[in-house]
Design an enzyme around this catalytic site. Structure first.
Site, mmCIF file in Angstrom:
data_model
loop_
_atom_site.group_PDB
_atom_site.id
_atom_site.type_symbol
_atom_site.label_atom_id
_atom_site.label_comp_id
_atom_site.label_asym_id
_atom_site.label_seq_id
_atom_site.Cartn_x
_atom_site.Cartn_y
_atom_site.Cartn_z
ATOM 1 N N TYR A 194 3.352 6.566 9.796
ATOM 2 C CA TYR A 194 2.618 5.362 9.493
ATOM 3 C C TYR A 194 3.495 4.221 8.929
ATOM 4 C CZ TYR A 194 -1.615 2.801 8.663
ATOM 5 O OH TYR A 194 -2.831 1.774 8.454
ATOM 6 N N PRO A 232 -5.143 0.339 18.214
ATOM 7 C CA PRO A 232 -5.142 -0.006 16.770
ATOM 8 C C PRO A 232 -5.055 0.985 15.906
ATOM 9 C CG PRO A 232 -7.229 -0.834 17.558
ATOM 10 C CD PRO A 232 -6.674 -0.176 18.672
ATOM 11 N N LYS A 284 0.018 -0.161 15.006
ATOM 12 C CA LYS A 284 1.531 -0.142 15.794
ATOM 13 C C LYS A 284 1.526 -1.277 16.417
ATOM 14 C CE LYS A 284 3.096 3.332 13.429
ATOM 15 N NZ LYS A 284 3.320 2.778 12.320
ATOM 16 N N TYR A 286 -9.688 5.560 6.675
ATOM 17 C CA TYR A 286 -9.956 6.051 7.976
ATOM 18 C C TYR A 286 -10.922 6.998 7.972
ATOM 19 C CZ TYR A 286 -5.875 3.325 9.591
ATOM 20 O OH TYR A 286 -4.807 2.462 9.959
ATOM 21 N N HIS A 299 0.904 -1.291 -0.079
ATOM 22 C CA HIS A 299 0.082 0.146 0.071
ATOM 23 C C HIS A 299 1.001 1.344 0.079
ATOM 24 C CE1 HIS A 299 -4.301 -1.638 1.034
ATOM 25 N NE2 HIS A 299 -3.504 -2.406 0.812
#
Length: 389
Positions: free
Chosen positions: A384, A292, A296, A200, A72
């Site tokens: 990220y 979550p 991580k 998200y 991704h």
């Protein structure tokens, strides 16, 4: 029985440490309370940072991962119908990899089969002893017989509820914790993902996440109060609520179907300091928990394994204990950065029951700043994909 490193816990952290040590000829034995089948039945997240991907390859286990994973290059942040694309690759030069934690663990167990006795499952009453001496050992019961492993060091990879952290005297241990006033209701469904990247989403109704395992297996979550019960959420109710929290074009494009797994998970942040006491070293959930939201959990455990593995190699190959002496300090520096990012993602994307109008306006201002600032997007992307070890 004698080994160099006794590892308590046969999840991905303990297995990865053992496999990495094997590449350097350092002996280890992993003790797991459950059976292999039980461990592999636990469904967990599957977003791997670049560092975790590198460790799998370093351990000689990259072939299936590289063949079956999804790379991704970015993600979408949605708020109030708007979308903010975060270009990981363009902003940092790095990507993340979607490869289920179950598959990571399966690869590690398969590799361990080449060394009979390196991983012992269904071990009860595991207990480390004399950790503040130069001759620690671990006792356990297997097949009704009490056994003992003498070792140089003990790695506690046995999770939040394991025995390892409790072995650090209470007066030497400090714990930091934050409990969030909501959970994630999640389902797994044999449906194609709604989008090629993770979404998200934050809305007036709360948070939602759209993720995937493969081209026909999707994982979806919605924020809900911890007072909710799974049995009160039919599949239809879940899909309807998820649609309400997504931008309209994604909601309309979503393919729904029966759930094959459903559950509610609490969210919390937790850190134990120090992560070392005597000959004991804590790794992963034994020392820290993250919500979550920032993906991580496994990745922060992987960084612990990286630091401990390299410290052990430094000791056994160079007779230099500096890495072991500094392990807790080094690992905690990165742990707290992961805690900060996970906290930030959680506070910005969720609705809290005690939020004021001012708080809501700050959340919106934060999202607008993220939308309009490449620098802010780069900070998110750097965290990220994973800060360097």
């Amino acid at each position: 029985m004698r080994t160099q490193v006794a590892i308590i816990g046969g999840g991905p952290s303990g297995l990865l440490l053992s496999q990495l040590l094997r590449t350097k000829g350092i002996a280890s034995v992993v003790l797991e309370r459950r059976s292999r089948d039980y461990v592999l039945s636990r469904i967990r997240a599957g977003i791997l940072e670049r560092g975790m991907v590198g460790l799998m390859r370093q351990a000689g286990l990259g072939e299936r991962m590289d063949k079956e994973c999804y790379v991704h290059d970015g993600t979408l942040i949605a708020f109030d119908g708007e979308e903010i694309p975060i270009d990981f690759k363009g902003l940092t030069g790095h990507s993340v990899t979607v490869y289920g934690q179950t598959e990571v663990t399966r690869d590690l167990y398969d590799a361990a089969e080449a060394d009979p006795g390196r991983v012992l499952t269904e071990c009860d009453e595991v207990m480390p002893h004399d950790l503040d001496s130069d001759k620690p050992y671990v006792t356990f019961v297997k097949d009704g017989q009490t056994q003992r492993i003498d070792c140089d060091y003990v790695a506690g990879c046995d999770g939040f509820h394991g025995i390892s952290r409790q072995m650090i005297p209470a007066e030497k241990r400090r714990e930091y914790e934050k409990t969030y006033p909501f959970g994630w209701l999640g389902i797994l469904s044999e449906t194609p993902p709604v989008h090629e990247e993770l979404i998200y989403a934050t809305s007036q109704r709360g948070f939602a996440l759209c993720s995937m395992r493969n081209e026909n297996l999707s994982r979806y979550f919605v924020q809900c109060p911890m007072t909710e019960k799974v049995e009160d959420w039919s599949d239809d109710r879940f899909w309807d609520e998820l649609r309400r929290r997504l931008p309209a074009h994604h909601a309309e494009a979503m393919v729904t179907g029966p759930s094959i797994e459903k559950g509610i998970a609490p969210l919390r942040s937790f850190v134990c300091e120090p992560m070392r006491w005597g000959r004991l070293f804590l790794c992963g959930d034994a020392a820290h928990i993250v919500p979550p939201t920032g993906a991580k959990g496994l990745n922060t455990a992987a960084s612990d394994i990286h630091y401990l593995f390299n410290a052990l190699v430094q000791f056994y190959e160079e007779a230099d204990a500096e890495g072991l002496e500094r392990y807790s300090e080094t690992a905690l520096t990165r742990v707290w950065k992961a805690e900060r990012f996970s906290w930030w993602m959680t506070t910005q994307l969720h609705r809290f029951p005690d939020q004021t109008d001012f708080d809501l306006r700050i959340q919106r201002a934060e999202m607008e700043f993220l939308r309009d600032s490449e620098a802010a997007q780069k900070v998110l992307a750097e965290n990220y994909v994973g800060l360097p070890y």
